[in-house]
Design a protein around this motif. Structure first.
Motif, PDB file in Angstrom:
ATOM      1  N   ARG A   1       0.833  -1.208   0.000  1.00  0.00           N
ATOM      2  CA  ARG A   1       0.000   0.000   0.000  1.00  0.00           C
ATOM      3  C   ARG A   1       0.866   1.257   0.000  1.00  0.00           C
ATOM      4  N   ARG A   2       1.904   1.231   0.801  1.00  0.00           N
ATOM      5  CA  ARG A   2       2.814   2.372   0.855  1.00  0.00           C
ATOM      6  C   ARG A   2       3.514   2.577  -0.484  1.00  0.00           C
ATOM      7  N   PHE A   3       3.913   1.477  -1.113  1.00  0.00           N
ATOM      8  CA  PHE A   3       4.587   1.534  -2.409  1.00  0.00           C
ATOM      9  C   PHE A   3       3.665   2.144  -3.460  1.00  0.00           C
ATOM     10  N   VAL A   4       2.412   1.685  -3.508  1.00  0.00           N
ATOM     11  CA  VAL A   4       1.446   2.209  -4.489  1.00  0.00           C
ATOM     12  C   VAL A   4       1.184   3.681  -4.228  1.00  0.00           C
ATOM     13  N   LYS A   5       1.067   4.062  -2.969  1.00  0.00           N
ATOM     14  CA  LYS A   5       0.844   5.460  -2.625  1.00  0.00           C
ATOM     15  C   LYS A   5       2.009   6.323  -3.077  1.00  0.00           C
ATOM     16  N   ASN A   6       3.229   5.842  -2.876  1.00  0.00           N
ATOM     17  CA  ASN A   6       4.420   6.583  -3.329  1.00  0.00           C
ATOM     18  C   ASN A   6       4.476   6.662  -4.850  1.00  0.00           C
ATOM     19  N   GLU A   7       4.112   5.585  -5.528  1.00  0.00           N
ATOM     20  CA  GLU A   7       4.118   5.584  -6.998  1.00  0.00           C
ATOM     21  C   GLU A   7       3.093   6.572  -7.535  1.00  0.00           C
ATOM     22  N   ASN A   8       1.913   6.591  -6.942  1.00  0.00           N
ATOM     23  CA  ASN A   8       0.880   7.524  -7.388  1.00  0.00           C
ATOM     24  C   ASN A   8       1.289   8.972  -7.102  1.00  0.00           C
TER      25      ASN A   8
ATOM     26  N   ASN B   1       4.363  10.117  -6.987  1.00  0.00           N
ATOM     27  CA  ASN B   1       5.453  10.471  -7.889  1.00  0.00           C
ATOM     28  C   ASN B   1       4.957  10.761  -9.296  1.00  0.00           C
ATOM     29  N   GLN B   2       3.830  10.185  -9.706  1.00  0.00           N
ATOM     30  CA  GLN B   2       3.288  10.395 -11.052  1.00  0.00           C
ATOM     31  C   GLN B   2       2.594  11.750 -11.177  1.00  0.00           C
TER      32      GLN B   2
END
Length: 88
Positions: free
Chosen positions: A77-84, A86-87
């Motif tokens: 969840r943290r990874f997806v939040k960071n990816e979103n 950063n986009q």
């Protein structure tokens, strides 16, 4: 000797899951999955070697798996939040 190896893999897996949570990346997820799989495979092998201790081993394995799975889900969840983030 296999029991010591199994315990070391499990402890490493727990630590690496924490590390993955703090700084998630795809490669860290893959490494975590490999460590979890290695722990489960070695644990299963140990249960077949000593079936008398199966109930205790299964309960410990379930607790381990629940803890590591929770950590990996939180890291994901943290990874997806960071990816979103950063986009944007």
């Amino acid at each position: 000797m296999l029991l010591i190896t199994h315990i070391l893999i499990a402890i490493t897996s727990l630590g690496y899951t924490g590390f993955t949570f703090l700084n998630p990346s795809k490669n860290k997820f893959y490494a975590s999955y490999v460590l979890v799989a290695a722990t489960l495979m070695s644990g299963t092998y140990l249960v077949f070697l000593k079936p008398a201790h199966m109930v205790s081993a299964c309960m410990t394995g379930i607790v381990y798996l629940a803890f590591v799975t929770s950590g990996l889900i939180a890291a994901h969840r943290r990874f997806v939040k960071n990816e979103n983030h950063n986009q944007e």
